[in-house]
Write a protein that holds these residues in place. Sequence first.
Motif, PDB file in Angstrom:
ATOM      1  N   ILE A 404       0.849  -1.209   0.000  1.00 48.17           N
ATOM      2  CA  ILE A 404       0.000   0.000   0.000  1.00 48.17           C
ATOM      3  C   ILE A 404       0.880   1.253   0.000  1.00 48.17           C
ATOM      4  CG2 ILE A 404      -1.681   1.358   1.328  1.00 48.17           C
ATOM      5  CD1 ILE A 404      -2.809  -1.273   2.403  1.00 48.17           C
ATOM      6  N   ALA A 405       1.942   1.222   0.825  1.00 48.55           N
ATOM      7  CA  ALA A 405       2.844   2.380   0.898  1.00 48.55           C
ATOM      8  C   ALA A 405       3.499   2.632  -0.462  1.00 48.55           C
ATOM      9  CB  ALA A 405       3.911   2.149   1.968  1.00 48.55           C
ATOM     10  N   ALA A 406       3.910   1.544  -1.126  1.00 49.19           N
ATOM     11  CA  ALA A 406       4.537   1.677  -2.446  1.00 49.19           C
ATOM     12  C   ALA A 406       3.547   2.252  -3.463  1.00 49.19           C
ATOM     13  CB  ALA A 406       5.051   0.318  -2.922  1.00 49.19           C
ATOM     14  N   LEU A 407       2.275   1.882  -3.339  1.00 47.09           N
ATOM     15  CA  LEU A 407       1.246   2.378  -4.255  1.00 47.09           C
ATOM     16  C   LEU A 407       0.915   3.848  -3.983  1.00 47.09           C
ATOM     17  CD1 LEU A 407      -1.007  -0.776  -4.072  1.00 47.09           C
ATOM     18  CD2 LEU A 407       0.057   0.065  -6.172  1.00 47.09           C
ATOM     19  N   ALA A 408       1.080   4.256  -2.700  1.00 43.87           N
ATOM     20  CA  ALA A 408       0.781   5.644  -2.326  1.00 43.87           C
ATOM     21  C   ALA A 408       1.972   6.564  -2.588  1.00 43.87           C
ATOM     22  CB  ALA A 408       0.397   5.706  -0.843  1.00 43.87           C
ATOM     23  N   ALA A 409       3.177   5.980  -2.676  1.00 41.03           N
ATOM     24  CA  ALA A 409       4.404   6.776  -2.795  1.00 41.03           C
ATOM     25  C   ALA A 409       4.608   7.304  -4.212  1.00 41.03           C
ATOM     26  CB  ALA A 409       5.601   5.924  -2.382  1.00 41.03           C
ATOM     27  N   GLU A 410       5.341   8.417  -4.305  1.00 38.72           N
ATOM     28  CA  GLU A 410       5.728   8.933  -5.620  1.00 38.72           C
ATOM     29  C   GLU A 410       6.912   8.123  -6.130  1.00 38.72           C
ATOM     30  OE1 GLU A 410       4.474  11.118  -7.704  1.00 38.72           O
ATOM     31  OE2 GLU A 410       2.772  11.478  -6.371  1.00 38.72           O
ATOM     32  N   GLY A 411       6.851   7.727  -7.397  1.00 36.55           N
ATOM     33  CA  GLY A 411       7.997   7.049  -7.996  1.00 36.55           C
ATOM     34  C   GLY A 411       7.969   5.539  -7.823  1.00 36.55           C
ATOM     35  N   PRO A 412       9.022   4.866  -8.334  1.00 36.54           N
ATOM     36  CA  PRO A 412       9.044   3.404  -8.339  1.00 36.54           C
ATOM     37  C   PRO A 412       9.521   2.800  -7.019  1.00 36.54           C
ATOM     38  CG  PRO A 412      10.931   4.278  -9.541  1.00 36.54           C
ATOM     39  CD  PRO A 412      10.148   5.464  -9.060  1.00 36.54           C
ATOM     40  N   SER A 413       8.966   1.624  -6.695  1.00 35.23           N
ATOM     41  CA  SER A 413       9.416   0.824  -5.551  1.00 35.23           C
ATOM     42  C   SER A 413       9.605  -0.614  -6.018  1.00 35.23           C
ATOM     43  CB  SER A 413       8.386   0.819  -4.425  1.00 35.23           C
ATOM     44  OG  SER A 413       8.228   2.091  -3.848  1.00 35.23           O
ATOM     45  N   THR A 414      10.530  -1.327  -5.384  1.00 34.51           N
ATOM     46  CA  THR A 414      10.695  -2.758  -5.630  1.00 34.51           C
ATOM     47  C   THR A 414      10.365  -3.481  -4.335  1.00 34.51           C
ATOM     48  OG1 THR A 414      12.449  -2.307  -7.226  1.00 34.51           O
ATOM     49  CG2 THR A 414      12.305  -4.549  -6.391  1.00 34.51           C
ATOM     50  N   VAL A 415       9.319  -4.296  -4.359  1.00 30.83           N
ATOM     51  CA  VAL A 415       8.884  -5.014  -3.159  1.00 30.83           C
ATOM     52  C   VAL A 415       9.274  -6.479  -3.306  1.00 30.83           C
ATOM     53  CG1 VAL A 415       6.949  -5.444  -1.598  1.00 30.83           C
ATOM     54  CG2 VAL A 415       6.912  -3.423  -3.054  1.00 30.83           C
ATOM     55  N   ARG A 416      10.163  -6.949  -2.422  1.00 34.16           N
ATOM     56  CA  ARG A 416      10.652  -8.335  -2.505  1.00 34.16           C
ATOM     57  C   ARG A 416      10.003  -9.223  -1.448  1.00 34.16           C
ATOM     58  NH1 ARG A 416      15.058  -7.951  -5.757  1.00 34.16           N
ATOM     59  NH2 ARG A 416      15.973  -5.871  -5.886  1.00 34.16           N
ATOM     60  N   GLY A 417       9.860 -10.511  -1.768  1.00 32.70           N
ATOM     61  CA  GLY A 417       9.307 -11.463  -0.806  1.00 32.70           C
ATOM     62  C   GLY A 417       7.793 -11.455  -0.785  1.00 32.70           C
ATOM     63  N   ILE A 418       7.180 -11.097  -1.937  1.00 24.09           N
ATOM     64  CA  ILE A 418       5.725 -10.938  -1.937  1.00 24.09           C
ATOM     65  C   ILE A 418       4.980 -12.268  -1.863  1.00 24.09           C
ATOM     66  CG2 ILE A 418       5.597  -8.679  -3.065  1.00 24.09           C
ATOM     67  CD1 ILE A 418       5.056 -10.338  -5.670  1.00 24.09           C
ATOM     68  N   SER A 419       5.682 -13.414  -1.994  1.00 26.19           N
ATOM     69  CA  SER A 419       4.988 -14.706  -1.862  1.00 26.19           C
ATOM     70  C   SER A 419       4.385 -14.847  -0.465  1.00 26.19           C
ATOM     71  CB  SER A 419       5.936 -15.865  -2.149  1.00 26.19           C
ATOM     72  OG  SER A 419       7.011 -15.855  -1.241  1.00 26.19           O
ATOM     73  N   LEU A 420       4.951 -14.118   0.511  1.00 26.48           N
ATOM     74  CA  LEU A 420       4.371 -14.120   1.860  1.00 26.48           C
ATOM     75  C   LEU A 420       2.942 -13.574   1.836  1.00 26.48           C
ATOM     76  CD1 LEU A 420       7.042 -12.932   4.478  1.00 26.48           C
ATOM     77  CD2 LEU A 420       5.381 -14.758   4.819  1.00 26.48           C
ATOM     78  N   ILE A 421       2.704 -12.585   0.953  1.00 35.53           N
ATOM     79  CA  ILE A 421       1.379 -11.967   0.868  1.00 35.53           C
ATOM     80  C   ILE A 421       0.367 -12.971   0.326  1.00 35.53           C
ATOM     81  CG2 ILE A 421       0.062 -10.039  -0.126  1.00 35.53           C
ATOM     82  CD1 ILE A 421       2.657  -8.438  -0.243  1.00 35.53           C
ATOM     83  N   ASP A 422       0.843 -13.918  -0.511  1.00 39.03           N
ATOM     84  CA  ASP A 422      -0.051 -14.951  -1.073  1.00 39.03           C
ATOM     85  C   ASP A 422      -0.681 -15.823   0.014  1.00 39.03           C
ATOM     86  OD1 ASP A 422       0.150 -14.474  -3.880  1.00 39.03           O
ATOM     87  OD2 ASP A 422       2.183 -15.273  -3.832  1.00 39.03           O
ATOM     88  N   ARG A 423      -0.074 -15.863   1.181  1.00 40.67           N
ATOM     89  CA  ARG A 423      -0.612 -16.691   2.262  1.00 40.67           C
ATOM     90  C   ARG A 423      -2.014 -16.245   2.666  1.00 40.67           C
ATOM     91  NH1 ARG A 423       1.930 -16.696   7.609  1.00 40.67           N
ATOM     92  NH2 ARG A 423       0.027 -17.790   8.091  1.00 40.67           N
TER      93      ARG A 423
END
Length: 440
Positions: A404-423
């Motif tokens: 959510i923070a990356a979506l709200a932030a200006e500019g690009p973000s790289t979010v790693r380890g997102i398979s945890l979110i699949d849980r």
Amino acid sequence: MNSENDVLRVVGGKPLNGKIKVRGAKNFVSKAMVAALLAPGVSVLKNVPEIRDVHVVSDLLRLHGVNVDVNGADGVVTIDASHVELANVADVDTLSGSSRIPILFSGPLLHRLGEAFIPALGGCAIGGRPIDFHLATLRKLGATVDKEHEDGIHITAPNGLHGAKIHLPYPSVGATEQTLLAAVLAEGKTELSGAAIEPEIMDLVSVLQKMGAVISVDVDRTFRIEGVKELKGFTHTSLTDRIEAASWASAALATHGDIFVKGATQPEMMTFLNVFRKIGGEFDIQDEGIRFWHPGGDLKPVAIETDVHPGFMTDWQQPLVVALTQAKGLSIVHETVYENRFGFTKPLVQMGATVQLYRECLGSLPCRFQQRNYKHSAVIFGPTPLTGRDIDVPDLRGGFSHLIAALAAEGPSTVRGISLIDRGYADFRGKLAALGADFE
């Protein structure tokens, strides 16, 4: 180790707008699947989300000789527990690190087989969730617990389980579920006081009653369970995941968006909706879901304390903290459920948020973490612009909050380890695409 499909590149600063559907609650569905073990017959569970936890429990059930059919597209799981057998220790062990569910197999396996083996347990690293409550409960009901095994715990009930008076020092969800699953077929009456009464637990009680159990609930957190001789299979539609619904609501607030969450229901979310409104968010409750949006203007700061149901849910605070970084003024969050839940704020600070953590209880609720060195209160000052950066996901809810923070932030973000979110978040990439998020 991050494979490429475990990384999300997000370009933020765009409002999330659109419609998504949320299915059944992660914290209920897996427990209802375990409950099916109690009956030598067929059980059908509907509105099941396509999340990893469902597949972990399915595999655990299969190791115990149970037939499981998962229809992900329709959200229907069919379980035939006519034949149950003790699983191979090594097989169970390969699955156990990914979930805390195996401990709940204890009661059903003791009833069906007279013994159970519970491997070492996994789950999110957000604070101590010891299984002592679970084991103490099983012992009171007449089980013998052998902790000598380095690879797990062997539990037997040579004389079967019998009713008992049990008091939980803290309304633990897991220990409440453990008691319910073990006591429904125990001989005699069980009185469980100090129990958790989360909506997901009440849905589990509904399932057990459909199976033939006799369970009454008092307003003072006391369950009375009268043991029955046998149970039968059930057909049940899961309640909606109120954590996922609130997460998308927070995303709408943080990104100045407008999201219709199909499937979201008011009764389980009342406490959240009150806080959402106080912050300045708008919502409209309809028959098929709830629309959440940012109406423009300044968001207002709030003071909240997490608590067991019917209080403000601990899983709601992480996504909401991201929205509070955009509120005008000083917000305070006092976490009383998990001692290490604020670890996720560090990347928010690196993105430009002003969040300070304190060991003191910044609230009025009696708190288990008082005088103990846990930073369990947060003060958030806003509004602060957020800037994209590289983030490593720490746990399920924290990970979604970072997204959510990356979506709200200006500019690009790289979010790693997102398979945890699949849980816990079914098809969240598909939902992001439906809301117009810019990611790959």
